[in-house]
Design an enzyme around this catalytic site. Structure first.
Site, mmCIF file in Angstrom:
data_model
loop_
_atom_site.group_PDB
_atom_site.id
_atom_site.type_symbol
_atom_site.label_atom_id
_atom_site.label_comp_id
_atom_site.label_asym_id
_atom_site.label_seq_id
_atom_site.Cartn_x
_atom_site.Cartn_y
_atom_site.Cartn_z
ATOM 1 N N GLY A 14 -27.336 45.525 12.749
ATOM 2 C CA GLY A 14 -26.808 44.261 12.233
ATOM 3 C C GLY A 14 -26.599 43.245 13.338
ATOM 4 O O GLY A 14 -26.217 43.594 14.459
ATOM 5 N N ARG A 75 -34.290 47.179 10.842
ATOM 6 C CA ARG A 75 -34.139 48.620 10.730
ATOM 7 C C ARG A 75 -35.526 49.245 10.936
ATOM 8 O O ARG A 75 -36.530 48.659 10.557
ATOM 9 C CB ARG A 75 -33.618 49.002 9.345
ATOM 10 N N THR A 129 -21.576 44.684 17.643
ATOM 11 C CA THR A 129 -21.318 44.881 16.221
ATOM 12 C C THR A 129 -19.972 44.259 15.884
ATOM 13 O O THR A 129 -19.005 44.419 16.643
ATOM 14 C CB THR A 129 -21.308 46.361 15.828
ATOM 15 N N ASP A 131 -18.016 45.214 13.678
ATOM 16 C CA ASP A 131 -17.099 46.230 13.166
ATOM 17 C C ASP A 131 -16.135 46.774 14.220
ATOM 18 O O ASP A 131 -15.103 47.351 13.878
ATOM 19 C CB ASP A 131 -17.888 47.396 12.570
ATOM 20 N N ASP A 133 -16.388 49.380 16.001
ATOM 21 C CA ASP A 133 -16.207 50.774 15.627
ATOM 22 C C ASP A 133 -16.911 51.761 16.550
ATOM 23 O O ASP A 133 -17.288 52.852 16.146
ATOM 24 C CB ASP A 133 -16.700 50.999 14.191
ATOM 25 N N ARG A 175 -16.637 48.423 7.868
ATOM 26 C CA ARG A 175 -16.891 49.822 7.511
ATOM 27 C C ARG A 175 -15.564 50.587 7.483
ATOM 28 O O ARG A 175 -14.540 50.071 7.076
ATOM 29 C CB ARG A 175 -17.896 50.472 8.464
#
Length: 327
Positions: A14, A75, A129, A131, A133, A175
């Site tokens: 992403g 991807r 990212t 996120d 994470d 997420r």
């Protein structure tokens, strides 16, 4: 390990605000050290297809303030196969690229780690990212910008919530990690924050909303991290609240991909620049199969195996702060 003369850089997974700043830093760090650099378009897919372009200090001008990634991302299932990775390696050798910097998340690093070990090819990761994470770094590129985007959106939603005495459920990205939800919830003054790891439960949510109502609050904001399973989805959660607390008029806002876009914040631009320079420095030190991270404001390198083994833990102190200031 032979030190590199030509370094490739790609973005994978992403997109995140600040990726362009990281590419720019890599390219200019290469130029500073009299190294060549090449951009790989469309991530690992471009690596397999040989979609390369020579870069230099001037080709990355005016990139530090641009969101997204000008190298584009994609991807790539073919990179999961040994045949695909072999094609990627052959293309790199054909272009005389002898080291690779991958900007992306844990999935990208997992692929990069396999590739580096398989072909004994120097690979460095830069965490990009929204996120936040990835294990082994306090922050990832794009997280700060996304956080500010979310807070700005919730501030606007609160104006409407206050005007109509409504309860808004606002779903944010992140997420399962919940970093965006927790920090944006505190920053925007949310009454409740739902994160998968906290496993709050429906009854506690209803009790909390009841307390808010009794304390005199006429409107409320509940921030919901994507992946929260307190309801099958946020719309079903809204229906459940309306059924059990009919005094609330519930509205749902899913912020979606607006959180990924936009001009990167100053923090993300600086972090991306530090990571980009750090990645080139790491290659020149002979390091490989590591990710750049930032811990206590110091740039470090940690093995891919550590970075991809799990995400960061939820900050217990922030959870306590959220509980106290939401009364």
């Amino acid at each position: 390990m032979k030190l590199p003369n030509k370094i490739g850089v790609l973005t994978s997974g992403g997109d995140a605000p600040g990726m362009n700043a990281a590419i720019r830093a890599v390219v200019r760090a290469c130029a500073y050290n009299n190294l060549e650099s090449v951009g790989v378009y469309r991530g690992f897919q471009g690596l397999i297809e040989g979609d390369f372009k020579e870069l230099n200090a001037r080709t990355v001008k005016n990139m530090i303030n641009r969101g997204g990634t000008f190298l584009k991302s994609a991807r790539c299932k073919d990179f999961l196969n040994a045949e695909g990775r072999r094609k990627a390696f052959d293309n790199l050798k054909r272009e005389n690229v002898d080291a690779l910097i991958v900007i992306g998340g844990d999935g990208s690093f997992a692929g990069a780690s396999v590739f580096g070990k398989e072909f004994n090819f120097p690979v460095i990761g830069i965490p990009g990212t929204i996120d936040n994470d990835i294990n082994g770094t306090d922050y990832t590129i794009g997280y700060d910008t996304a956080l500010n985007t979310v807070v700005d959106a919730i501030d606007k939603i609160r104006d409407t919530a206050n005007s109509h005495n409504r309860l808004f459920l606002v779903e944010v990205m992140g997420r399962g990690s919940g970093d965006i939800a927790l920090n944006a919830g505190i920053g925007a003054g949310a009454e409740e924050i739902l994160i998968p790891k906290l496993n709050m439960g429906l009854e506690r949510l209803l009790d909390s909303l009841n307390r808010s109502k009794k304390s005199g609050k006429t409107s409320s904001i509940v921030v919901v991290s994507e992946g929260e399973k307190i309801g099958e989805n946020i719309l079903e959660l809204a229906e459940y609240i309306e059924k059990n607390l009919p005094e609330y008029e519930v509205r749902v806002t899913v912020l979606g991909h607006i959180q990924r876009g936009g001009v990167p914040s100053c923090y993300d631009r600086v972090l991306a620049s530090r990571f980009g320079v750090g990645a080139v420095d790491a290659l020149l030190r002979g390091e490989t199969n590591v990710m750049m991270g930032i811990i206590h404001n110091r740039i470090i390198s940690i093995p891919f195996s550590e970075a991809i083994k799990g995400d960061n833990t939820i900050d217990e102190e922030l959870i306590r702060v959220a509980d106290i200031i939401s009364i």
